[in-house]
Design a protein around this motif. Structure first.
Motif, mmCIF file in Angstrom:
data_model
loop_
_atom_site.group_PDB
_atom_site.id
_atom_site.type_symbol
_atom_site.label_atom_id
_atom_site.label_comp_id
_atom_site.label_asym_id
_atom_site.label_seq_id
_atom_site.Cartn_x
_atom_site.Cartn_y
_atom_site.Cartn_z
ATOM 1 N N ARG A 44 6.572 -8.604 6.608
ATOM 2 C CA ARG A 44 7.082 -7.211 5.901
ATOM 3 C C ARG A 44 6.965 -6.774 4.234
ATOM 4 O O ARG A 44 6.691 -5.665 4.014
ATOM 5 C CB ARG A 44 8.611 -7.250 6.312
ATOM 6 C CG ARG A 44 9.297 -5.869 5.783
ATOM 7 C CD ARG A 44 10.708 -5.828 6.201
ATOM 8 N NE ARG A 44 11.386 -5.018 5.463
ATOM 9 C CZ ARG A 44 12.830 -4.594 5.983
ATOM 10 N NH1 ARG A 44 13.435 -5.314 6.751
ATOM 11 N NH2 ARG A 44 13.498 -3.688 5.089
ATOM 12 N N LYS A 45 7.381 -7.908 3.836
ATOM 13 C CA LYS A 45 7.096 -7.968 2.037
ATOM 14 C C LYS A 45 5.578 -7.896 1.656
ATOM 15 O O LYS A 45 5.229 -6.875 0.824
ATOM 16 C CB LYS A 45 7.776 -9.209 1.731
ATOM 17 C CG LYS A 45 7.658 -9.076 -0.034
ATOM 18 C CD LYS A 45 8.503 -10.376 -0.423
ATOM 19 C CE LYS A 45 8.657 -10.223 -1.961
ATOM 20 N NZ LYS A 45 9.273 -11.575 -2.574
ATOM 21 N N HIS A 46 4.770 -8.476 2.241
ATOM 22 C CA HIS A 46 3.473 -8.698 1.627
ATOM 23 C C HIS A 46 2.339 -7.882 2.499
ATOM 24 O O HIS A 46 1.314 -7.441 1.806
ATOM 25 C CB HIS A 46 2.934 -10.057 1.524
ATOM 26 C CG HIS A 46 3.876 -10.814 0.570
ATOM 27 N ND1 HIS A 46 3.882 -10.644 -0.630
ATOM 28 C CD2 HIS A 46 4.719 -12.066 1.038
ATOM 29 C CE1 HIS A 46 4.698 -11.633 -1.173
ATOM 30 N NE2 HIS A 46 5.382 -12.328 -0.186
ATOM 31 N N LEU A 47 2.600 -7.744 3.705
ATOM 32 C CA LEU A 47 1.294 -7.012 4.479
ATOM 33 C C LEU A 47 1.664 -5.828 5.336
ATOM 34 O O LEU A 47 0.521 -4.941 5.568
ATOM 35 C CB LEU A 47 0.881 -8.189 5.588
ATOM 36 C CG LEU A 47 0.461 -9.547 5.084
ATOM 37 C CD1 LEU A 47 -0.145 -10.315 6.518
ATOM 38 C CD2 LEU A 47 -0.922 -9.360 4.361
ATOM 39 N N TYR A 48 2.770 -5.320 5.368
ATOM 40 C CA TYR A 48 3.219 -4.436 6.106
ATOM 41 C C TYR A 48 2.678 -2.841 5.785
ATOM 42 O O TYR A 48 1.857 -2.224 6.454
ATOM 43 C CB TYR A 48 4.802 -4.082 6.427
ATOM 44 C CG TYR A 48 5.145 -2.704 6.991
ATOM 45 C CD1 TYR A 48 4.779 -2.392 8.278
ATOM 46 C CD2 TYR A 48 5.797 -1.978 6.155
ATOM 47 C CE1 TYR A 48 5.119 -1.075 8.906
ATOM 48 C CE2 TYR A 48 6.216 -0.635 6.651
ATOM 49 C CZ TYR A 48 5.934 -0.413 8.083
ATOM 50 O OH TYR A 48 6.456 0.674 8.470
ATOM 51 N N GLU A 49 2.848 -2.525 4.441
ATOM 52 C CA GLU A 49 2.309 -1.484 4.067
ATOM 53 C C GLU A 49 0.749 -1.562 3.773
ATOM 54 O O GLU A 49 0.262 -0.315 3.850
ATOM 55 C CB GLU A 49 2.770 -1.266 2.306
ATOM 56 C CG GLU A 49 4.306 -0.884 2.190
ATOM 57 C CD GLU A 49 4.697 0.513 3.019
ATOM 58 O OE1 GLU A 49 3.813 1.218 3.019
ATOM 59 O OE2 GLU A 49 5.909 0.504 3.525
ATOM 60 N N LYS A 50 0.350 -2.576 3.555
ATOM 61 C CA LYS A 50 -1.372 -2.739 3.357
ATOM 62 C C LYS A 50 -1.810 -2.316 4.820
ATOM 63 O O LYS A 50 -2.723 -1.636 4.872
ATOM 64 C CB LYS A 50 -1.773 -4.033 2.817
ATOM 65 C CG LYS A 50 -1.363 -4.343 1.626
ATOM 66 C CD LYS A 50 -1.738 -5.991 1.011
ATOM 67 C CE LYS A 50 -1.380 -6.147 -0.229
ATOM 68 N NZ LYS A 50 -1.690 -7.521 -0.792
ATOM 69 N N ILE A 51 -1.342 -2.906 5.837
ATOM 70 C CA ILE A 51 -1.951 -2.751 7.081
ATOM 71 C C ILE A 51 -1.650 -1.168 7.656
ATOM 72 O O ILE A 51 -2.499 -0.631 7.849
ATOM 73 C CB ILE A 51 -0.922 -3.630 8.318
ATOM 74 C CG1 ILE A 51 -1.568 -5.023 8.240
ATOM 75 C CG2 ILE A 51 -1.253 -3.282 9.667
ATOM 76 C CD1 ILE A 51 -0.917 -6.128 8.786
ATOM 77 N N LYS A 52 -0.565 -0.691 7.261
ATOM 78 C CA LYS A 52 0.204 0.682 7.820
ATOM 79 C C LYS A 52 -1.018 1.735 7.027
ATOM 80 O O LYS A 52 -1.058 2.783 7.630
ATOM 81 C CB LYS A 52 1.352 0.813 7.309
ATOM 82 C CG LYS A 52 2.067 2.405 7.830
ATOM 83 C CD LYS A 52 3.445 2.307 7.597
ATOM 84 C CE LYS A 52 4.096 3.794 7.961
ATOM 85 N NZ LYS A 52 3.868 3.964 9.312
ATOM 86 N N ASN A 53 -1.286 1.474 5.659
ATOM 87 C CA ASN A 53 -2.126 2.109 4.864
ATOM 88 C C ASN A 53 -3.656 1.996 4.731
ATOM 89 O O ASN A 53 -4.376 2.599 4.212
ATOM 90 C CB ASN A 53 -1.567 2.424 3.577
ATOM 91 C CG ASN A 53 0.023 2.699 3.406
ATOM 92 O OD1 ASN A 53 0.278 3.725 4.174
ATOM 93 N ND2 ASN A 53 0.644 2.116 2.806
ATOM 94 N N SER A 54 -3.826 1.132 5.824
ATOM 95 C CA SER A 54 -5.520 0.675 5.816
ATOM 96 C C SER A 54 -6.316 1.702 6.485
ATOM 97 O O SER A 54 -6.000 2.011 7.317
ATOM 98 C CB SER A 54 -5.514 -0.710 6.699
ATOM 99 O OG SER A 54 -6.820 -0.934 6.871
ATOM 100 N N GLU A 55 -7.190 2.290 5.809
ATOM 101 C CA GLU A 55 -7.915 3.409 6.276
ATOM 102 C C GLU A 55 -8.776 2.734 7.438
ATOM 103 O O GLU A 55 -9.112 3.491 8.421
ATOM 104 C CB GLU A 55 -8.684 3.872 5.351
ATOM 105 C CG GLU A 55 -8.085 4.757 3.972
ATOM 106 C CD GLU A 55 -8.789 5.364 3.213
ATOM 107 O OE1 GLU A 55 -10.290 5.417 3.261
ATOM 108 O OE2 GLU A 55 -8.382 6.009 2.460
#
Length: 317
Positions: free
Chosen positions: A191-202
């Protein structure tokens, strides 16, 4: 103290819906020593579905900093949510097995019942081990909430490896903690390190990303087949667990992004606890009536257990 804002994650609810669907599958079909379709499906979901619930719980817990009084309140809240149903449903199951013991798959062991329930071992309702295990791990997480979740994940993973190779504790409080704490804290780290990166990965959120995940999923199924029928390696088993949980998470994010089947998985996610707690009794009733009493073919009552194990708890709720 750092105050965390409440946040709702549709992706996690979708993931919970898929995981609870796997639970009902696991309680409906029988495993087989030699490969069969239903036997493999049963063993396949067991590769990742319960670890997925610990991941989800750890993800939702995140990283929080609590005062002493807040820790106490959080522990009381966890006890009400997890241990009250644990003890209540234990009593319900024990009474049912006392009345219908002739039909029980696993008869009661009266001589060790009290100790078994208190340490989370051989509960009359086998599925309740998860509530007990999650409570133990959650309390640890609350008491040590000042420690970075990534560091805790690494520490707990080392303990998991030591337990797997040396201590070999399983099936009760200590075994639960050593087996699943690392996955719980991994949820917070993701949740801290990967969630936003995965969710916003084009890439992952594109059609190409869907194809990539589909191909990886096929490869994962093949790897799981090897894990189930060909190899007893704990390293392979651990890899299959991690990949399975992470794949389920990424697929849930993609479903939320494209809104494909989202309503169904959200519904199952919303009623996840109800399906988990009530579905057991519905499925056991079908097994006893259709399998034991009427003597229907396994395939008939197995599919009935799957269908009504999902539907009945929602209606009853």
């Amino acid at each position: 103290m750092e105050k965390s804002k409440k946040q709702y994650f549709n992706e996690i609810n979708i993931m919970r819906g898929m995981a609870v669907f796997c639970v009902v599958i696991g309680h409906s079909f029988n495993p087989t020593e030699t490969p069969t379709i239903l036997g493999f499906i049963k063993s396949f979901v067991y590769c990742f579905h319960m670890p997925a619930f610990f991941f989800i719980s750890g993800f939702l817990e995140g990283e929080k900093r609590r005062s002493f009084s807040e820790k106490r309140q959080a522990i009381v809240k966890k006890a009400k949510r997890l241990m009250v149903p644990y003890f209540f449903l234990t009593v319900v199951t024990a009474v049912l097995k006392l009345l219908f013991g002739a039909f029980a798959r696993n008869p009661l062991n009266y001589s060790t019942l009290a100790v078994d329930v208190l340490i989370g071992r051989n509960n009359p309702n086998g599925g309740l081990w998860f509530l007990y295990a999650l409570f133990i791990i959650s309390i640890f997480g609350i008491l040590f909430d000042t420690i970075n979740r990534t560091a805790l994940t690494g520490t707990m993973f080392v303990l998991y490896m030591l337990n797997t190779v040396v201590f070999k504790q399983s099936g009760y409080a200590v075994g639960f903690f050593l087996s699943y704490a690392w996955i719980y804290f991994m949820g917070g780290a993701v949740r801290k390190h990967l969630y936003e990166k995965i969710k916003n990965s084009e890439l992952l959120m594109s059609i190409k990303g869907i194809v990539i995940i589909a191909v990886v999923s096929i490869g994962y199924i093949m790897l799981a087949f090897v894990r189930i029928y060909k190899s007893q390696s704990w390293i392979l088993a651990t890899a299959v667990t991690v990949i399975g949980v992470f794949l389920l998470f990424v697929i849930a994010v993609q479903i939320e992004h494209y809104h494909c089947g989202e309503k169904l998985w959200m519904l199952l996610g919303d009623y996840g606890m109800d399906i988990y707690m009530i579905g057991y009794y519905v499925q056991q009733a079908i097994f006893v009536i259709c399998g034991k009493i009427l003597g229907l073919d396994y395939l008939i009552y197995a599919w009935l257990m799957l269908i009504f194990g999902l539907i009945a708890p929602i209606i009853l709720s």
